[in-house]
Scaffold this active site. Structure first.
Site, PDB file in Angstrom:
ATOM      1  N   ASP A 137       0.917  -1.142   0.174  1.00 16.10           N
ATOM      2  CA  ASP A 137      -0.071  -0.051  -0.068  1.00 16.10           C
ATOM      3  C   ASP A 137       0.816   1.217  -0.068  1.00 16.10           C
ATOM      4  O   ASP A 137       2.153   0.962   0.422  1.00 16.10           O
ATOM      5  CB  ASP A 137      -0.940  -0.107   1.395  1.00 16.10           C
ATOM      6  CG  ASP A 137      -1.610   1.074   1.448  1.00 16.10           C
ATOM      7  OD1 ASP A 137      -2.445   1.527   0.307  1.00 16.10           O
ATOM      8  OD2 ASP A 137      -1.731   1.730   2.460  1.00 16.10           O
ATOM      9  N   ASP A 142      -1.192  -0.534   6.403  1.00 20.18           N
ATOM     10  CA  ASP A 142      -1.019   0.132   7.414  1.00 20.18           C
ATOM     11  C   ASP A 142      -2.242   0.092   8.291  1.00 20.18           C
ATOM     12  O   ASP A 142      -2.643   0.176   9.129  1.00 20.18           O
ATOM     13  CB  ASP A 142      -0.740   1.595   7.317  1.00 20.18           C
ATOM     14  CG  ASP A 142      -1.736   2.421   6.686  1.00 20.18           C
ATOM     15  OD1 ASP A 142      -2.698   1.701   5.940  1.00 20.18           O
ATOM     16  OD2 ASP A 142      -1.544   3.655   6.479  1.00 20.18           O
ATOM     17  N   ASP A 176      -7.262  -0.598   4.090  1.00 26.89           N
ATOM     18  CA  ASP A 176      -7.051  -1.755   3.402  1.00 26.89           C
ATOM     19  C   ASP A 176      -7.032  -3.029   4.428  1.00 26.89           C
ATOM     20  O   ASP A 176      -6.664  -4.091   3.991  1.00 26.89           O
ATOM     21  CB  ASP A 176      -5.580  -1.461   2.906  1.00 26.89           C
ATOM     22  CG  ASP A 176      -4.798  -1.230   4.121  1.00 26.89           C
ATOM     23  OD1 ASP A 176      -4.786  -1.377   5.228  1.00 26.89           O
ATOM     24  OD2 ASP A 176      -3.424  -0.705   3.709  1.00 26.89           O
TER      25      ASP A 176
HETATM   26  P1  ADP Z   1      -3.848   4.574   0.049  1.00 29.10           P
HETATM   27  O1  ADP Z   1      -4.089   3.384  -0.704  1.00 29.10           O
HETATM   28  O2  ADP Z   1      -2.587   5.573  -0.482  1.00 29.10           O
HETATM   29  O3  ADP Z   1      -3.449   4.077   1.623  1.00 29.10           O
HETATM   30  P2  ADP Z   1      -6.822   5.509   0.591  1.00 29.10           P
HETATM   31  O4  ADP Z   1      -7.284   4.310   0.196  1.00 29.10           O
HETATM   32  O5  ADP Z   1      -6.434   5.489   2.124  1.00 29.10           O
HETATM   33  O6  ADP Z   1      -5.252   5.465   0.146  1.00 29.10           O
HETATM   34  O7  ADP Z   1      -7.157   6.853   0.109  1.00 29.10           O
HETATM   35  C1  ADP Z   1      -7.188   6.978  -1.063  1.00 29.10           C
HETATM   36  C2  ADP Z   1      -7.637   8.476  -1.487  1.00 29.10           C
HETATM   37  O8  ADP Z   1      -8.843   8.758  -1.050  1.00 29.10           O
HETATM   38  C3  ADP Z   1      -6.676   9.573  -0.722  1.00 29.10           C
HETATM   39  O9  ADP Z   1      -5.468   9.696  -1.454  1.00 29.10           O
HETATM   40  C4  ADP Z   1      -7.478  10.404  -0.715  1.00 29.10           C
HETATM   41  O10 ADP Z   1      -7.446  11.362  -1.800  1.00 29.10           O
HETATM   42  C5  ADP Z   1      -9.052   9.991  -0.351  1.00 29.10           C
HETATM   43  N1  ADP Z   1      -9.275   9.987   0.888  1.00 29.10           N
HETATM   44  C6  ADP Z   1      -9.538   8.619   1.746  1.00 29.10           C
HETATM   45  N2  ADP Z   1      -9.609   9.081   3.046  1.00 29.10           N
HETATM   46  C7  ADP Z   1      -9.873  10.432   3.168  1.00 29.10           C
HETATM   47  C8  ADP Z   1      -9.841  11.231   4.231  1.00 29.10           C
HETATM   48  N3  ADP Z   1     -10.031  10.965   5.418  1.00 29.10           N
HETATM   49  N4  ADP Z   1      -9.854  12.548   4.007  1.00 29.10           N
HETATM   50  C9  ADP Z   1      -9.513  13.113   2.691  1.00 29.10           C
HETATM   51  N5  ADP Z   1      -9.261  12.290   1.624  1.00 29.10           N
HETATM   52  C10 ADP Z   1      -9.395  10.997   1.893  1.00 29.10           C
HETATM   53 MG    MG Z   2      -3.572   3.200   3.074  1.00 28.92          MG
END
Ligand code: ADP
Ligand code: MG
Length: 615
Positions: A313, A508, A512
């Site tokens: 991730d 993390d 996920d």
């Molecule tokens: P990653 O796969 O990099 O861990 P996430 O799946 O957690 O990322 O989130 C994907 C995208 O969704 C982030 O890059 C952000 O743009 C948006 N996002 C998710 N959760 C939030 C939040 N709590 N506040 C703002 N944006 C969010």
């Molecule tokens: Mg993440």
């Protein structure tokens, strides 16, 4: 164990004295019988007890049959010697098992014995289990922190080695979160408890390690099954060996073949395997936990050793997950107002983006009473009422799905954009950027060196911010713009595309957890932070260093190799000696040496699994 040792020594003395007492024969034999009983009365007792319970075939039974047989053939010395050697082997085994248990217990010596609760009448020592959330405790220098909490007063350095395998001390001060299991080294800390004992880090880790041995690898299962049919088969073979050949070979008395059959029984004891295989895994899991890697069972070790694909991730795993605001592009409001709204909207989320935005604005300047109706839309952002206005903060997808029109024209990127809308009206976006973890590059190259053929990165972030990270780390496959469920699909695709080997996913635990549980091996990083991660993952890495993954793979491969060596070695030697004794080429003494010797060597080999320093 001491008692057992003295018993064996006494039996050995009796045995030796029988060489000097040749006459009368009755006394000579009597001394040997005494030596035999002294050494082996518990073996006889265990065999009888197991027979009464219906579990006939075990090593105690084998020893009894063999030694009773030797008595019947009037080989008193042999019978006593076999029993004494068998007990020496057993003693060694329990010593080795104890030793490995003890050193794992030492590694996991994080269970606190008391908490110093601060009450109106002063400091009172209590059981950590009775302390509740919100209570204030004192931790003196040299003590273990008994419960998770937040520092109210004082500053100190903490030794976190028992949790993370990290030797560098961590300094903490007022307002910092502290985890149970760390040792307070220098200053007095006054801590407000934020988790009950059962929910504290210490309990979770202990649970996890204690339950690890119930999840067995296929090698362990093989041994259990093997032992189940092996002993009866051997006894059957011994009976055939004792009674069939004399019927067909002229001039061979029964006594000859019965004594061969008895040797055969002694050699056949499966103890070397039965003990050394679980011990290898136990040792491997213990060795890993000494390095801050918690493995939930032998089966996951096995899966990790066979891993060919590692999927990361991005946010919080390969990158630091602490974003800094690099730019603010407001529409019709001031920059400060845009940041204020975003920070309020994100206040209740634990996503790294949210934490960083709130921190950028200043956590103390947040008016909590203005916020209501918070909900998080995973992989997209948050939706919340701030001061009566409906605020959306998140990525472009969140805006599209809620019918918020983004202004046309090029958007400034070079990071992750957080778009903000109020009551359906677009207010602008905030560009934030994250930095790659210092050891991420080494982590990826170490995985390549360890023979991992595919390394990929999954992220819910946009491709523009994902690709530079991947390029910097030399990761060749990047899948961006994924929702949590898309991440699961991608993992399934990677699992089922026919590449040999298992697929490990490293995350993390934020957005996920489903992927962690779907992957062949789910690895959670910075495990002490997220509960969901500890639960969903198969392996928890206590520090934030991705380089520990290759360490975990190496430890697993080594453990599996040791277990296989033991299986091949023990079964191989046994087969050879079994054949020799069937043809009368070995006597019972040699048979016992073969049995005890194999057990000792296999156990010493298993102990190597615990020593992860040799990697
Ligand atoms: P990653 O796969 O990099 O861990 P996430 O799946 O957690 O990322 O989130 C994907 C995208 O969704 C982030 O890059 C952000 O743009 C948006 N996002 C998710 N959760 C939030 C939040 N709590 N506040 C703002 N944006 C969010
Ligand atoms: Mg993440």
């Amino acid at each position: 164990m001491k008692k057992r040792l003295w018993r064996i020594i006494a039996a050995l003395c009796l045995f030796a004295s029988s060489f000097f007492i040749k006459e009368p024969a009755l006394l000579h034999d009597g001394v040997l019988v005494c030596a035999y009983l002294l050494a082996g009365y518990d073996v006889i007792w265990k065999a009888v007890r197991n027979i009464l319970r219906g579990q006939v075939f075990d090593e105690n039974f084998l020893m009894c049959v063999a030694t009773f047989g030797a008595f019947a053939l009037r080989d008193f010395a042999e019978s006593a010697a076999v029993m004494i050697f068998f007990q020496i082997g057993e003693l060694f085994q329990s010593y080795a098992v104890n030793r490995s248990r003890r050193s794992i217990a030492a590694v996991m010596d994080i269970r606190p014995d008391h908490a110093n609760l601060l009450t109106e009448s002063g400091e009172v020592q209590t059981d950590p289990e009775t302390v509740s959330i919100g209570d204030v405790i004192l931790v003196h220098p040299g003590e273990k922190i008994p419960l998770d909490g937040q520092v109210l007063e004082g500053s100190s350095t903490l030794d976190t080695a028992a949790l993370t395998g990290e030797s560098a001390p961590r300094s903490v001060g007022e307002g910092d979160e502290v985890l149970s299991g760390c040792i307070n080294m220098t200053g007095l800390l006054k801590i407000r408890v934020t988790q009950t004992f059962g929910e504290s880090t210490v309990s979770k880790i202990l649970d996890l390690v204690e339950n690890a041995s119930s999840q067995k690898s296929s090698q362990e299962n093989f041994i259990t099954k093997f032992a189940r049919w092996y002993t009866p088969a051997v006894v059957g073979a011994a009976v055939v060996l004792a009674f069939v050949p004399p019927l067909f070979i002229p001039g061979h008395p029964f006594a000859l073949w019965i004594s061969r059959a008895l040797n055969f029984l002694v050699v056949s004891c499966p103890c070397a395997l039965v003990i050394s295989i679980p011990m290898s895994f136990f040792g491997g899991i213990g060795g890993a936990s000494a390095r801050g890697i918690l493995i939930k069972g032998g089966n996951y070790m096995e899966a990790l050793a066979k891993c060919s694909t590692v999927v990361f991730d991005k946010t919080g795993t390969l990158t630091q997950g602490t974003f800094s605001v690099t730019n603010i592009f407001p529409v019709e409001v001031s920059s400060q107002e845009l940041l204020r709204l975003a920070a309020h909207a994100e206040f209740f989320s634990r996503h790294p983006i949210s934490v960083s935005l709130t921190d950028a604005f200043g956590r103390d300047s947040i008016s909590e009473e203005l916020i209501s109706g918070f909900s998080e839309i995973s992989g997209r952002g948050v939706s919340v009422l701030v001061d009566g206005r409906h605020i959306l903060a998140g990525n472009r997808r969140l805006m599209d799905e809620n019918g918020v029109a983004l202004p046309s024209g090029e958007m400034q990127t070079g990071g992750t954009s957080i778009h903000v809308a109020a009551d359906g009206k677009y207010l602008g976006y905030i560009v934030i950027s994250d930095t790659v973890k210092p050891d991420a590059y080494n982590a990826v190259s170490a995985l390549k060196d360890a023979g991992i053929s595919r390394i990929a990165m999954l992220t819910g972030d946009n491709a523009a911010s994902a690709e530079p990270v991947a390029r910097q780390l030399c990761i060749d496959r990047v899948y961006a713009d994924l929702l949590p469920q898309d991440k699961v699909c991608k993992i399934e695709e990677l699992i089922s595309d026919g590449t040999p080997g298992t697929v490990a996913f490293v995350g993390d635990g934020i957005n996920d957890a489903p992927v962690l549980s779907r992957a062949d091996v789910g690895i959670a990083m910075g495990g002490v932070g997220s509960d969901a991660a500890i639960e969903a993952a198969d392996i928890v890495i206590m520090t934030d260093e991705p380089s520990r993954i290759s360490t975990a793979i190496k430890i697993s491969q080594k453990t599996l190799r040791i277990a296989s060596e033991n299986i091949v070695f023990a079964i191989g030697v046994k087969l050879i000696v079994l054949i020799l004794s069937a043809f009368g080429l070995s006597n019972m003494w040699q048979a016992v040496f073969a049995d005890v010797g194999v057990a000792v060597i296999a156990i010493l080999n298993a102990l190597r699994a615990m020593n992860s320093r040799m990697l």
